[in-house]
Design a protein around this motif. Structure first.
Motif, PDB file in Angstrom:
ATOM      1  N   GLU A 161       1.083  -1.548  -0.363  1.00  0.00           N
ATOM      2  CA  GLU A 161      -0.361   0.425  -0.354  1.00  0.00           C
ATOM      3  C   GLU A 161       0.896   0.909  -0.197  1.00  0.00           C
ATOM      4  O   GLU A 161       0.593   2.351   0.200  1.00  0.00           O
ATOM      5  N   ASP A 212      -1.404  10.409   7.751  1.00  0.00           N
ATOM      6  CA  ASP A 212      -2.173   9.895   6.147  1.00  0.00           C
ATOM      7  C   ASP A 212      -2.632   8.179   6.219  1.00  0.00           C
ATOM      8  O   ASP A 212      -1.303   6.796   6.635  1.00  0.00           O
ATOM      9  N   GLU A 263      -5.790   3.919   1.172  1.00  0.00           N
ATOM     10  CA  GLU A 263      -6.686   3.451   0.944  1.00  0.00           C
ATOM     11  C   GLU A 263      -7.323   2.643  -0.199  1.00  0.00           C
ATOM     12  O   GLU A 263      -6.185   1.577   0.090  1.00  0.00           O
TER      13      GLU A 263
END
Length: 112
Positions: free
Chosen positions: A57, A109, A112
């Motif tokens: 990711e 952060d 997603e």
């Protein structure tokens, strides 16, 4: 070059204070490269636990990305504590930060 864990945590604690959220360092890990886990408690019986995002990711331009460590958006504080205890058993050099914010704001952060 990745920011050291101790510097990142210090900056996160200052950001929370600036935003009016109460954040405390619960466990100090390895200063250079310890994994960072963040618990967010909304003080209404719901909480969330975030940890390092999987390598798959990670995106360019982000120093650290986090991922929610449970399927539901919010779980009980007791469940987050159990998950954090398992992580500590696996990696005793991790950092643990707890944030109390009734709005459940996230100041980092997320993958997603």
């Amino acid at each position: 070059m990745r920011l050291r864990a101790d510097i990142w945590v210090s900056a996160y604690l200052r950001r929370c204070a600036h935003e009016g959220a109460n954040a405390v360092l619960r466990r100090r890990g390895s200063p250079e490269a310890g994994a960072i886990f963040i618990k967010i408690d909304r003080l209404d019986g719901s909480a969330a636990l975030f940890g390092p995002a999987p390598q798959s990711e990670v995106r360019e331009g982000y120093d650290r990305l986090f991922a929610r460590l449970h399927r539901e958006a919010w779980i009980s504080p007791a469940e987050t504590e159990a998950k954090l205890s398992r992580e500590i058993g696996f990696d005793p050099d991790l950092w643990a930060v707890e944030t109390e914010d009734r709005l459940g704001r996230i100041f980092f952060d997320i993958a997603e």
